[in-house]
Design a protein around this motif. Structure first.
Motif, PDB file in Angstrom:
ATOM      1  N   TRP A 133     -76.742  30.494  61.408  1.00  0.00           N
ATOM      2  CA  TRP A 133     -75.805  31.513  61.892  1.00  0.00           C
ATOM      3  C   TRP A 133     -75.026  30.984  63.089  1.00  0.00           C
ATOM      4  O   TRP A 133     -73.819  31.165  63.179  1.00  0.00           O
ATOM      5  N   THR A 134     -75.719  30.304  64.014  1.00  0.00           N
ATOM      6  CA  THR A 134     -75.075  29.751  65.206  1.00  0.00           C
ATOM      7  C   THR A 134     -74.042  28.709  64.824  1.00  0.00           C
ATOM      8  O   THR A 134     -72.919  28.711  65.349  1.00  0.00           O
ATOM      9  N   GLU A 135     -74.398  27.806  63.903  1.00  0.00           N
ATOM     10  CA  GLU A 135     -73.454  26.778  63.467  1.00  0.00           C
ATOM     11  C   GLU A 135     -72.245  27.387  62.762  1.00  0.00           C
ATOM     12  O   GLU A 135     -71.127  26.907  62.901  1.00  0.00           O
ATOM     13  N   HIS A 136     -72.459  28.471  62.028  1.00  0.00           N
ATOM     14  CA  HIS A 136     -71.372  29.128  61.301  1.00  0.00           C
ATOM     15  C   HIS A 136     -70.410  29.862  62.254  1.00  0.00           C
ATOM     16  O   HIS A 136     -69.208  29.894  62.035  1.00  0.00           O
ATOM     17  N   HIS A 137     -70.933  30.447  63.323  1.00  0.00           N
ATOM     18  CA  HIS A 137     -70.125  31.286  64.222  1.00  0.00           C
ATOM     19  C   HIS A 137     -69.758  30.618  65.547  1.00  0.00           C
ATOM     20  O   HIS A 137     -69.251  31.290  66.444  1.00  0.00           O
ATOM     21  N   ILE A 138     -69.981  29.311  65.689  1.00  0.00           N
ATOM     22  CA  ILE A 138     -69.754  28.643  66.965  1.00  0.00           C
ATOM     23  C   ILE A 138     -68.303  28.762  67.435  1.00  0.00           C
ATOM     24  O   ILE A 138     -68.047  28.940  68.623  1.00  0.00           O
ATOM     25  N   ASN A 139     -67.335  28.701  66.532  1.00  0.00           N
ATOM     26  CA  ASN A 139     -65.928  28.790  66.950  1.00  0.00           C
ATOM     27  C   ASN A 139     -65.596  30.166  67.526  1.00  0.00           C
ATOM     28  O   ASN A 139     -64.874  30.273  68.519  1.00  0.00           O
ATOM     29  N   GLU A 140     -66.137  31.212  66.917  1.00  0.00           N
ATOM     30  CA  GLU A 140     -65.916  32.567  67.432  1.00  0.00           C
ATOM     31  C   GLU A 140     -66.545  32.730  68.822  1.00  0.00           C
ATOM     32  O   GLU A 140     -65.962  33.358  69.706  1.00  0.00           O
ATOM     33  N   ILE A 141     -67.718  32.155  68.999  1.00  0.00           N
ATOM     34  CA  ILE A 141     -68.414  32.241  70.285  1.00  0.00           C
ATOM     35  C   ILE A 141     -67.630  31.497  71.359  1.00  0.00           C
ATOM     36  O   ILE A 141     -67.435  32.005  72.471  1.00  0.00           O
ATOM     37  N   GLU A 142     -67.154  30.288  71.024  1.00  0.00           N
ATOM     38  CA  GLU A 142     -66.376  29.524  72.002  1.00  0.00           C
ATOM     39  C   GLU A 142     -65.059  30.219  72.345  1.00  0.00           C
ATOM     40  O   GLU A 142     -64.630  30.204  73.497  1.00  0.00           O
ATOM     41  N   ASP A 143     -64.409  30.859  71.368  1.00  0.00           N
ATOM     42  CA  ASP A 143     -63.188  31.633  71.645  1.00  0.00           C
ATOM     43  C   ASP A 143     -63.479  32.768  72.619  1.00  0.00           C
ATOM     44  O   ASP A 143     -62.724  33.009  73.561  1.00  0.00           O
ATOM     45  N   ALA A 144     -64.571  33.485  72.390  1.00  0.00           N
ATOM     46  CA  ALA A 144     -64.948  34.590  73.277  1.00  0.00           C
ATOM     47  C   ALA A 144     -65.227  34.081  74.684  1.00  0.00           C
ATOM     48  O   ALA A 144     -64.835  34.717  75.669  1.00  0.00           O
TER      49      ALA A 144
END
Length: 174
Positions: free
Chosen positions: A108-119
């Motif tokens: 899940w972390t690898e899949h959503h890393i771009n969204e997390i970095e944008d936030a």
């Protein structure tokens, strides 16, 4: 139906500070525990294989993590009588049951890393103002420059030197 903790007779409740499940949850949620458990899902590994697979882990932390995982029953440690001794680590059935949600969390972390970095970038942008990076220097430079001179205090001299350097930089001097 809630599980009852045999040692206390009370229901398992991770939100209670006294419950042993809190300690186990704290241990499982550790950075190195998650990475070691996830690495061992690939199969039996030697200590050096684990340390190469998990970049950045120190020898001390890997050893502590493996020992605590072994003590909790998540990992087995097998010593082979060779010279030099060969030690293998593998997940127990309890460890394999925990490895599945840990792998899901990593994926899940690898899949959503771009969204997390944008936030994170948006949060930093909302807090920052144009001269934010200069303010701490000005605040620090004034009190440090006013420190009394003590000939035997090396740390104080270093702080004064840092304050002078920051003041010169702010004024555009070398």
């Amino acid at each position: 139906m809630k599980t009852t903790v045999e040692s206390s007779g009370l229901p398992a409740d991770a939100f209670s500070a006294k419950c042993p499940t809190r300690q186990v949850l704290d241990h499982i949620a550790g950075k190195w525990t998650i990475l070691v458990m996830d690495a061992l899902t690939e199969g039996t590994m030697r200590y050096t294989e684990l340390s190469r697979r998990i970049e950045g882990v120190s020898q001390k932390m890997l050893t502590q993590t493996l020992r605590s995982l072994e003590a909790d029953g998540f990992v087995t440690r097998t010593i082979h009588p060779t010279i030099p001794p060969r030690v293998d680590y593998d997940l127990t059935s309890l460890g394999r049951s925990l490895a599945e949600p840990i792998s899901a969390l990593r994926q899940w972390t690898e899949h959503h890393i771009n969204e997390i970095e944008d936030a994170r970038r948006q949060a930093r942008g909302a807090r920052a103002c144009p001269a934010d990076h200069e303010r701490p220097l000005r605040r620090l430079a004034r009190p440090l420059a006013a420190l009394p001179k003590r000939p035997n205090t090396t740390g104080m001299r270093a702080l004064r030197r840092l304050a002078r350097h920051r003041t010169r930089r702010r004024l555009g001097r070398p």
